[in-house]
Design an enzyme around this catalytic site. Structure first.
Site, PDB file in Angstrom:
ATOM      1  N   LYS A 153       0.811  -1.163  -0.016  1.00  0.00           N
ATOM      2  CA  LYS A 153       0.058   0.035   0.054  1.00  0.00           C
ATOM      3  C   LYS A 153       0.705   1.507   0.065  1.00  0.00           C
ATOM      4  O   LYS A 153       0.393   2.210  -0.541  1.00  0.00           O
ATOM      5  CB  LYS A 153      -0.750  -0.100   1.077  1.00  0.00           C
ATOM      6  CG  LYS A 153      -2.065  -0.904   0.833  1.00  0.00           C
ATOM      7  CD  LYS A 153      -3.002  -0.761   2.228  1.00  0.00           C
ATOM      8  CE  LYS A 153      -4.243  -1.738   2.327  1.00  0.00           C
ATOM      9  NZ  LYS A 153      -5.241  -1.689   3.197  1.00  0.00           N
ATOM     10  N   ASP A 201      -9.818   3.076   2.061  1.00  0.00           N
ATOM     11  CA  ASP A 201      -9.951   2.433   3.321  1.00  0.00           C
ATOM     12  C   ASP A 201     -10.634   3.309   4.460  1.00  0.00           C
ATOM     13  O   ASP A 201     -11.374   3.151   5.211  1.00  0.00           O
ATOM     14  CB  ASP A 201      -8.768   2.146   3.959  1.00  0.00           C
ATOM     15  CG  ASP A 201      -8.129   0.675   3.275  1.00  0.00           C
ATOM     16  OD1 ASP A 201      -9.104  -0.163   2.905  1.00  0.00           O
ATOM     17  OD2 ASP A 201      -6.872   0.641   3.345  1.00  0.00           O
TER      18      ASP A 201
HETATM   19  P1  NDP Z   1       0.534  -4.069  10.271  1.00  0.00           P
HETATM   20  O1  NDP Z   1       1.493  -5.285  10.375  1.00  0.00           O
HETATM   21  O2  NDP Z   1       0.825  -2.803   9.439  1.00  0.00           O
HETATM   22  O3  NDP Z   1       0.440  -3.501  11.858  1.00  0.00           O
HETATM   23  C1  NDP Z   1       0.251  -4.299  12.807  1.00  0.00           C
HETATM   24  C2  NDP Z   1      -0.015  -3.699  14.312  1.00  0.00           C
HETATM   25  O4  NDP Z   1      -0.264  -4.556  15.385  1.00  0.00           O
HETATM   26  C3  NDP Z   1       1.082  -2.948  14.673  1.00  0.00           C
HETATM   27  O5  NDP Z   1       0.340  -1.731  15.308  1.00  0.00           O
HETATM   28  C4  NDP Z   1       1.674  -3.824  15.765  1.00  0.00           C
HETATM   29  O6  NDP Z   1       2.499  -3.024  16.451  1.00  0.00           O
HETATM   30  C5  NDP Z   1       0.546  -4.484  16.194  1.00  0.00           C
HETATM   31  N1  NDP Z   1       1.138  -5.738  16.759  1.00  0.00           N
HETATM   32  C6  NDP Z   1       1.368  -7.044  16.068  1.00  0.00           C
HETATM   33  N2  NDP Z   1       1.744  -7.831  16.926  1.00  0.00           N
HETATM   34  C7  NDP Z   1       1.605  -7.169  18.337  1.00  0.00           C
HETATM   35  C8  NDP Z   1       1.786  -7.934  19.532  1.00  0.00           C
HETATM   36  N3  NDP Z   1       2.057  -9.214  19.742  1.00  0.00           N
HETATM   37  N4  NDP Z   1       1.571  -6.935  20.548  1.00  0.00           N
HETATM   38  C9  NDP Z   1       1.114  -5.656  20.479  1.00  0.00           C
HETATM   39  N5  NDP Z   1       0.930  -5.119  19.344  1.00  0.00           N
HETATM   40  C10 NDP Z   1       1.080  -5.986  18.052  1.00  0.00           C
HETATM   41  O7  NDP Z   1      -1.026  -4.628  10.273  1.00  0.00           O
HETATM   42  P2  NDP Z   1      -2.238  -3.696   9.411  1.00  0.00           P
HETATM   43  O8  NDP Z   1      -2.161  -2.448  10.074  1.00  0.00           O
HETATM   44  O9  NDP Z   1      -2.192  -4.036   8.123  1.00  0.00           O
HETATM   45  O10 NDP Z   1      -3.297  -4.850   9.919  1.00  0.00           O
HETATM   46  C11 NDP Z   1      -3.886  -4.812  11.316  1.00  0.00           C
HETATM   47  C12 NDP Z   1      -5.171  -5.513  11.472  1.00  0.00           C
HETATM   48  O11 NDP Z   1      -6.226  -5.040  10.889  1.00  0.00           O
HETATM   49  C13 NDP Z   1      -4.941  -6.943  10.886  1.00  0.00           C
HETATM   50  O12 NDP Z   1      -5.638  -7.855  11.616  1.00  0.00           O
HETATM   51  C14 NDP Z   1      -5.705  -6.840   9.610  1.00  0.00           C
HETATM   52  O13 NDP Z   1      -6.267  -8.075   8.988  1.00  0.00           O
HETATM   53  C15 NDP Z   1      -6.836  -5.652   9.861  1.00  0.00           C
HETATM   54  N6  NDP Z   1      -7.334  -5.077   8.626  1.00  0.00           N
HETATM   55  C16 NDP Z   1      -8.506  -5.165   8.619  1.00  0.00           C
HETATM   56  C17 NDP Z   1      -9.269  -4.293   7.495  1.00  0.00           C
HETATM   57  C18 NDP Z   1     -10.544  -4.230   7.201  1.00  0.00           C
HETATM   58  O14 NDP Z   1     -11.108  -3.858   6.178  1.00  0.00           O
HETATM   59  N7  NDP Z   1     -11.313  -4.773   7.969  1.00  0.00           N
HETATM   60  C19 NDP Z   1      -8.132  -3.594   6.477  1.00  0.00           C
HETATM   61  C20 NDP Z   1      -6.862  -3.437   6.778  1.00  0.00           C
HETATM   62  C21 NDP Z   1      -6.327  -4.212   7.903  1.00  0.00           C
HETATM   63  P3  NDP Z   1       4.040  -2.725  16.627  1.00  0.00           P
HETATM   64  O15 NDP Z   1       3.970  -1.224  15.550  1.00  0.00           O
HETATM   65  O16 NDP Z   1       4.529  -2.206  17.685  1.00  0.00           O
HETATM   66  O17 NDP Z   1       4.745  -3.554  15.885  1.00  0.00           O
END
Ligand code: NDP
Length: 277
Positions: A71, A108
């Site tokens: 993206k 989005d």
């Molecule tokens: P990213 O990989 O870009 O971001 C992941 C986020 O989750 C970061 O803030 C990360 O924190 C956090 N995270 C991951 N593992 C942990 C952990 N063990 N403990 C604490 N924080 C954690 O993912 P996206 O933003 O693309 O997607 C996030 C979620 O949203 C997914 O489940 C995805 O499927 C969903 N989604 C849903 C959409 C919809 O249309 N409904 C659209 C897009 C996404 P840190 O920065 O500290 O690593």
């Protein structure tokens, strides 16, 4: 040239892409609208993204959605961007223009905002969990909804500061997970935009006992659809929004852009059942 009308073609580019539910949504709406077209999954590695996007016009495609991990990279590969895509710093929809150039959109934001337009969030505190790719669009949506202080909870605080800096009109406070209780105090909206609670990921373990009595809880995770966070919110009598709302909402906006037709939103319940909701 045979002169025969071409079927309208669009698709979704990601790496991997086998999990994408977008073809189901777009094919459903194409069929409902009686349009001759298709929407396909296109597995494209990061190295191949420039070549894949450059080839869209030659393939006769109307456009593509782009998803993880493309993206942000795709933004720089579009010749034009909508102001919204520029603000978010990411594109999820690319439309091939009549002259073959690529126009990058971000749908989005609209997908997230739609169920919250009448939520009365103006000036009220919001707790956003996560500062990844999805959070970028959500922050822009929250600014446009007039949200008050946004409390951004994330492990990586530098990442929080970076995504919040892109939306300077928001009042923003960064929290670590150890300060979660304060971040949730009197919140009018709680959004889970982390991958916690997703199938295969650790659970999201938070207590909703400090939020406002009329708080709305939005979990954008859609696999599974019924998350522990939403179960807890419902048990407390709070309004909930699940991940399919944003997923269907962003796809509907993209459908209009690709196919110049309104998707039939009267049977979202059928779509939701087809998507496991
Ligand atoms: P990213 O990989 O870009 O971001 C992941 C986020 O989750 C970061 O803030 C990360 O924190 C956090 N995270 C991951 N593992 C942990 C952990 N063990 N403990 C604490 N924080 C954690 O993912 P996206 O933003 O693309 O997607 C996030 C979620 O949203 C997914 O489940 C995805 O499927 C969903 N989604 C849903 C959409 C919809 O249309 N409904 C659209 C897009 C996404 P840190 O920065 O500290 O690593």
């Amino acid at each position: 040239m045979s002169g025969r009308p071409q079927p309208a073609l669009a698709g979704v580019i990601g790496w991997p892409i086998t999990h994408s539910r977008s073809p189901y949504l777009h094919r459903h709406w194409l069929e409902r609208a009686g349009l001759d077209g298709d929407y396909v999954r296109l597995p494209v590695s990061p190295e191949q993204l420039p070549a894949a996007l450059a080839g869209l016009a030659a393939l006769g495609m109307r456009g593509v959605n782009v998803t993880v991990p493309h993206k942000v990279t795709a933004l720089a590969l579009c010749q034009q961007l909508t102001p919204l895509a520029t603000r978010v710093g990411a594109v999820n929809t690319i439309v091939v223009q009549p002259d073959g150039t690529l126009l990058g959109h971000n749908t989005d934001v609209a997908g997230f905002s739609a169920p919250l337009r009448d939520a009365g969030l103006a000036g009220r505190p919001v707790t956003l969990l996560g500062a990844g790719g999805a959070a970028r669009a959500i922050l822009v949506a929250l600014a446009d909804l007039g949200a008050g202080e946004v409390r951004l909870v994330n492990r990586d605080q530098a990442r929080s500061a970076m995504v919040a800096a892109a939306v300077p009109e928001l009042t923003f406070t960064a929290y670590g997970w150890a300060e979660l209780e304060s971040a949730l105090q009197d919140a009018a909206l709680v959004v889970n935009a982390t991958s916690l609670g997703m199938t295969g990921q650790p659970p999201l373990d938070i207590a909703l006992d400090r939020v406002a009595a009329d708080c709305i809880v939005n979990d954008i995770v859609y696999a599974p659809l019924e998350t522990a966070l939403l179960r807890q919110a419902r048990a407390r009598g709070l309004r909930t929004i699940d991940g399919l709302e944003m997923l269907i909402g962003q796809a509907a906006e993209a459908f209009c852009l690709f196919f110049d037709a309104m998707p039939d939103r009267t049977d979202d319940a059928v779509l939701r059942r087809g998507l496991g909701g």
